[in-house]
Design a protein around this motif. Structure first.
Motif, PDB file in Angstrom:
ATOM      1  N   ARG A  48       1.216  -0.757   0.039  1.00  0.00           N
ATOM      2  CA  ARG A  48       0.548   0.023   0.112  1.00  0.00           C
ATOM      3  C   ARG A  48       0.597   1.319   0.590  1.00  0.00           C
ATOM      4  N   ALA A 107     -12.761  16.755   1.550  1.00  0.00           N
ATOM      5  CA  ALA A 107     -13.342  16.134   2.684  1.00  0.00           C
ATOM      6  C   ALA A 107     -12.874  17.372   4.024  1.00  0.00           C
ATOM      7  N   SER A 127      -7.704  11.325   5.558  1.00  0.00           N
ATOM      8  CA  SER A 127      -6.506  10.944   4.781  1.00  0.00           C
ATOM      9  C   SER A 127      -5.900   9.635   4.356  1.00  0.00           C
ATOM     10  N   GLY A 128      -6.210   9.350   2.341  1.00  0.00           N
ATOM     11  CA  GLY A 128      -5.490   7.365   2.578  1.00  0.00           C
ATOM     12  C   GLY A 128      -4.878   7.381   2.804  1.00  0.00           C
ATOM     13  N   ILE A 236     -13.732   3.214   2.841  1.00  0.00           N
ATOM     14  CA  ILE A 236     -12.363   3.319   2.298  1.00  0.00           C
ATOM     15  C   ILE A 236     -13.032   5.139   1.684  1.00  0.00           C
ATOM     16  N   GLY A 237     -12.089   6.128   1.576  1.00  0.00           N
ATOM     17  CA  GLY A 237     -11.137   6.949   1.389  1.00  0.00           C
ATOM     18  C   GLY A 237     -11.504   6.823  -0.296  1.00  0.00           C
ATOM     19  N   ALA A 238     -12.743   7.587  -1.588  1.00  0.00           N
ATOM     20  CA  ALA A 238     -13.223   7.982  -2.726  1.00  0.00           C
ATOM     21  C   ALA A 238     -13.526   6.776  -3.109  1.00  0.00           C
ATOM     22  N   VAL A 239     -13.917   5.510  -2.190  1.00  0.00           N
ATOM     23  CA  VAL A 239     -14.949   4.685  -3.039  1.00  0.00           C
ATOM     24  C   VAL A 239     -15.883   4.897  -2.978  1.00  0.00           C
ATOM     25  N   LYS A 240     -17.142   4.932  -3.932  1.00  0.00           N
ATOM     26  CA  LYS A 240     -18.566   5.817  -4.490  1.00  0.00           C
ATOM     27  C   LYS A 240     -19.362   4.449  -4.634  1.00  0.00           C
ATOM     28  N   PRO A 300      -8.797  10.896  -7.573  1.00  0.00           N
ATOM     29  CA  PRO A 300      -8.265  11.459  -6.921  1.00  0.00           C
ATOM     30  C   PRO A 300      -8.569  13.234  -6.668  1.00  0.00           C
ATOM     31  N   ASP A 326      -1.973  11.277  -5.280  1.00  0.00           N
ATOM     32  CA  ASP A 326      -1.733   9.534  -6.028  1.00  0.00           C
ATOM     33  C   ASP A 326      -2.693  10.554  -7.753  1.00  0.00           C
ATOM     34  N   ILE A 329      -5.658   6.165  -7.400  1.00  0.00           N
ATOM     35  CA  ILE A 329      -5.681   5.396  -6.040  1.00  0.00           C
ATOM     36  C   ILE A 329      -5.722   4.078  -6.544  1.00  0.00           C
ATOM     37  N   ARG A 332      -3.113   1.155  -4.796  1.00  0.00           N
ATOM     38  CA  ARG A 332      -3.559   1.573  -3.362  1.00  0.00           C
ATOM     39  C   ARG A 332      -4.253   1.109  -2.769  1.00  0.00           C
ATOM     40  N   ILE A 333      -5.391   0.802  -3.422  1.00  0.00           N
ATOM     41  CA  ILE A 333      -6.645   0.726  -3.066  1.00  0.00           C
ATOM     42  C   ILE A 333      -6.788  -0.651  -3.381  1.00  0.00           C
TER      43      ILE A 333
HETATM   44  C1  LIG Z   1      -4.820   4.989  -0.758  1.00  0.00           C
HETATM   45  C2  LIG Z   1      -5.052   6.163  -0.704  1.00  0.00           C
HETATM   46  C3  LIG Z   1      -4.400   7.822  -1.324  1.00  0.00           C
HETATM   47  C4  LIG Z   1      -4.802   8.478  -1.330  1.00  0.00           C
HETATM   48  N1  LIG Z   1      -4.190   9.338  -2.454  1.00  0.00           N
HETATM   49  C5  LIG Z   1      -4.681  10.588  -1.967  1.00  0.00           C
HETATM   50  C6  LIG Z   1      -4.684  11.799  -3.241  1.00  0.00           C
HETATM   51  O1  LIG Z   1      -3.198  11.939  -3.184  1.00  0.00           O
HETATM   52  N2  LIG Z   1      -5.083  12.953  -3.420  1.00  0.00           N
HETATM   53  C7  LIG Z   1      -6.331  12.707  -2.797  1.00  0.00           C
HETATM   54  O2  LIG Z   1      -6.613  13.599  -3.157  1.00  0.00           O
HETATM   55  N3  LIG Z   1      -7.135  11.773  -2.578  1.00  0.00           N
HETATM   56  C8  LIG Z   1      -6.516  11.005  -2.413  1.00  0.00           C
HETATM   57  N4  LIG Z   1      -7.428   9.802  -1.371  1.00  0.00           N
HETATM   58  C9  LIG Z   1      -8.412   9.889  -1.292  1.00  0.00           C
HETATM   59  C10 LIG Z   1      -8.904  10.756  -0.161  1.00  0.00           C
HETATM   60  O3  LIG Z   1      -8.685  10.049   0.856  1.00  0.00           O
HETATM   61  C11 LIG Z   1     -11.081  10.916  -0.035  1.00  0.00           C
HETATM   62  O4  LIG Z   1     -11.223  11.390  -1.066  1.00  0.00           O
HETATM   63  C12 LIG Z   1     -11.116  11.439   0.862  1.00  0.00           C
HETATM   64  O5  LIG Z   1     -10.873  11.419   2.014  1.00  0.00           O
HETATM   65  C13 LIG Z   1     -12.807  11.995   0.969  1.00  0.00           C
HETATM   66  O6  LIG Z   1     -13.085  10.554   1.300  1.00  0.00           O
HETATM   67  P1  LIG Z   1     -14.424  10.914  -0.455  1.00  0.00           P
HETATM   68  O7  LIG Z   1     -14.102  10.753  -1.524  1.00  0.00           O
HETATM   69  O8  LIG Z   1     -14.914   9.206   0.214  1.00  0.00           O
HETATM   70  O9  LIG Z   1     -15.356  11.849  -0.366  1.00  0.00           O
HETATM   71  C14 LIG Z   1      -6.420   8.355  -1.037  1.00  0.00           C
HETATM   72  C15 LIG Z   1      -7.564   7.794  -0.607  1.00  0.00           C
HETATM   73  C16 LIG Z   1      -6.657   6.261  -0.222  1.00  0.00           C
HETATM   74  C17 LIG Z   1      -7.526   5.228  -0.006  1.00  0.00           C
END
Ligand SMILES: Cc1cc2nc3c(=O)[nH]c(=O)nc-3n(C[C@H](O)[C@H](O)[C@H](O)COP(=O)(O)O)c2cc1C
Length: 447
Positions: A48, A107, A127-128, A236-240, A300, A326, A329, A332-333
Motif C-alpha cells: 500500500r 473532505a 487522508s488515505g 475507504i476514502g474515494a470509494v463511491k 482523486p 496519487d 488511487i 494502492r486501494i
Molecule cells: C490509499 C489512498 C490514497 C489516497 N490518495 C489521495 C491523494 O493523493 N489525493 C487525493 O486527493 N485523495 C486521495 N485519496 C482519497 C481521499 O482520501 C478521499 O477522497 C477523501 O478521504 C474524501 O473521501 P471521499 O472521496 O470518500 O468523499 C486517497 C485514498 C486512499 C485510500
C-alpha cells in the motif's frame, strides 16, 4: 469523533492523522496462540506504501509497523494487538497556502461543517494515510483466514475506460496498476501517466474475490455479509460504489438469467452453483461458493489542473493543487480493500464460532478425543489395580479366579449398561476383553 471502531467479535480501532507523529490501530477479540508472522504485516504495508511506482504519490513513507502489544514469539497472546506506524514525511507547509480555500471534492469543507475546524493539512482522519492502519489490521486477519484455507485476492478491473479483458491472477503483483491483464496493464499505466501530465486524475474499479469462503457467514438482517462488506469497503476514502456479484448489472437480467442453478458435485460431495451472479451470498449468508464483489473508486480530488472554487469568505479563487498526490488511487486501494474484506470475514467467522460452540464437527470431534483419552486413562488405572490385586493374592496364597465375584460383576455390569442405553453386545464384549486382560495380567504376575 465516533465511528473509529468496527466489528463485534473481532474489533478494530484505528487512530492518528496524516500529519501527526503516528498512526495506529488496536485489534481485540483474538484468542491466544494463533500464529502471526509480523513480516507478513510489513509485506502488506509495502503493497500500500506511497512511492512504490511511477503511478502513485511520491510521498516517502517506509510504513514500518511497530508491534506494541498482543504478539509474542510469533503468536497472539490474547491481549489487544496494538500496532503503530510512524509518519516520517509530513510536510504541512505544502498545504499552508490552501488554508483558506475550499478544495473541490475534498473532505475539509465537510469537516468544517461538522466540527467547526478547518484542518487544511492534507486530510487528517480523511487522508488515505489512515488506510495504512487498516492494512496492518487486515494483514493479521488475512493470516487467520489463511490458516482456515481462505484467500482474498483483489485486482484493478478498470482504470478510466480501460478494462481488463482477461483475468490471470498471477499477473496482479507484476504490474504497477495491479491488474490481472498484462496487456491492459500497459494501457492503464499510460492512461494514468497521461492524466498526471495533464494535471488531472483517474478513477477505476477494483474487484475482490474470496476463495474457499466457508458457508454460513453473515446474519440474516442488519449484518448481512454483503451489508458489512459494503460498509467497510465504502468506508475507504474515494470509494463511491459497491456491488456484490452482478450488482447493478443484475437489474438488466430476467430471473431465469440471474438465478444461480444448483447441482450436486459428486467429487466434492457438496452442493454447488453453476453460475455466480449472486456473488456467493444468499439471504446475506455465504453458501460456500467464492465471493465476488467490486468497488468503484473516484478520481482523486487533488489535481494540479486549474479549478474554479471559493475561499472561506466566499471570494472566487483559481486553484491548482501542488504537493504529492496519487494520480489514480486504484493500485494502492487494492491491498486496502483486501484488508477490509479480511476484517469483515474474521469478525463473521468468530461470531459463527460462538454460535456453533460445541456443535461444529471439529468441536464435537475434539470432545470425543477428550473422552477417548479418559477411557484409556481409566483402563490404565484399572490395570494398575489388577496388578495390585495379583500381588496381594500372591502374598496371601489366594486363588486367581473368583468365579462368584465375576458372575456378580457381569450381572451388575449388564444392568448398568442397560440403564445407560448401551447395547448388550457391546457391553458384553467390552467386559469379556477387560476380564481376559485381567486374567492374563494376574496370571503373569502369579506365575
Ligand atoms: C490509499 C489512498 C490514497 C489516497 N490518495 C489521495 C491523494 O493523493 N489525493 C487525493 O486527493 N485523495 C486521495 N485519496 C482519497 C481521499 O482520501 C478521499 O477522497 C477523501 O478521504 C474524501 O473521501 P471521499 O472521496 O470518500 O468523499 C486517497 C485514498 C486512499 C485510500
Amino acid at each position: 469523533m465516533s465511528g473509529n471502531v468496527f466489528g463485534s467479535a473481532f474489533r478494530v480501532m484505528t487512530f492518528g492523522e496524516s500529519h501527526g507523529p503516528f498512526i495506529g490501530l488496536v485489534l481485540d477479540g483474538l484468542k491466544p496462540g494463533l500464529p502471526i508472522d509480523t513480516d507478513q504485516i510489513q509485506f502488506e504495508l509495502n503493497r500500500r506504501r506511497p512511492g512504490q511506482s511511477s503511478v502513485v504519490t511520491p510521498r516517502k513513507e517506509t510504513d514500518q509497523a511497530e508491534i506494541i502489544s498482543g504478539i509474542f514469539e510469533g503468536k497472539t497472546t490474547g491481549t489487544p494487538i496494538c500496532i503503530l506506524i510512524k509518519n516520517r514525511d509530513q510536510r504541512p507547509g505544502d498545504y499552508r497556502k490552501l488554508q483558506h480555500i475550499l478544495r473541490p471534492g475534498h473532505a475539509a469543507y465537510a469537516f468544517l461543517q461538522k466540527y467547526g475546524i478547518f484542518d487544511y493539512r492534507g486530510g487528517g482522519r480523511a487522508s488515505g494515510r489512515e488506510t495504512a492502519t487498516r492494512v496492518a489490521a487486515g494483514a493479521v486477519a488475512k493470516q487467520i483466514l489463511k490458516n482456515r484455507g481462505v484467500e482474498i485476492i483483489g485486482f484493478t478491473q478498470r482504470i478510466g475506460d480501460i478494462e481488463a479483458q482477461t483475468i490471470d491472477l498471477t499477473e496482479i503483483e507484476k504490474n504497477p496498476v495491479r491488474t490481472a491483464d498484462r496487456q491492459a496493464a500497459v494501457k492503464m499505466t499510460q492512461a494514468i501517466l497521461q492524466a498526471q501530465q495533464e494535471g488531472d486524475s483517474l478513477g477505476g474499479v477494483i474487484e475482490i474475490r474470496v476463495k474457499n469462503c466457508p458457508a454460513g457467514l453473515g446474519e440474516p438482517v442488519f449484518n448481512k455479509l454483503e451489508a458489512d462488506l459494503a460498509q467497510l469497503l465504502m468506508s475507504i476514502g474515494a470509494v463511491k460504489a459497491f456491488e456484490m456479484g452482478d450488482g447493478f448489472q443484475a437489474s438488466h437480467l430476467m430471473g431465469s438469467e440471474f438465478n444461480d442453478a444448483f447441482y450436486f458435485d459428486h467429487k466434492q460431495k457438496r452442493f454447488r452453483t453453476r453460475t455466480h451472479h449472486g456473488g456467493g451470498v444468499l439471504g446475506g449468508i455465504s453458501h460456500g461458493e467464492d465471493l465476488i464483489m467490486r468497488i468503484a473508486v473516484k478520481p482523486p480530488s487533488s489535481i494540479t489542473k486549474e479549478q474554479d472554487t471559493v475561499d472561506i469568505q466566499g471570494n472566487p479563487v483559481k486553484l491548482s493543487i501542488e504537493g504529492r498526490h496519487d494520480p489514480c488511487i486504484c493500485p494502492r486501494i487494492v491491498p486496502v480493500a483486501e484488508a477490509m474484506v479480511a476484517l469483515v470475514l474474521v469478525d463473521h467467522i468468530l461470531m459463527q464460532d460462538r454460535l456453533s460452540q460445541g456443535f461444529s464437527l471439529t468441536e464435537i470431534r475434539d470432545q470425543i478425543d477428550v473422552l477417548d483419552t479418559q477411557l484409556l486413562l481409566l483402563l490404565a488405572q484399572r490395570r494398575n489395580l489388577i496388578r495390585k490385586i495379583a500381588a496381594y493374592k500372591a502374598k496371601n496364597f489366594r486363588k486367581i479366579h473368583d468365579t462368584k465375584r465375576e458372575e456378580d460383576k457381569t450381572k451388575q455390569w449388564r444392568e448398568q449398561a442397560r440403564a445407560l442405553d448401551i447395547p448388550e453386545d457391546l457391553a458384553d464384549s467390552l467386559l469379556r476383553s477387560i476380564l481376559a486382560d485381567s486374567h492374563q495380567l494376574q496370571g503373569n504376575i502369579l506365575k
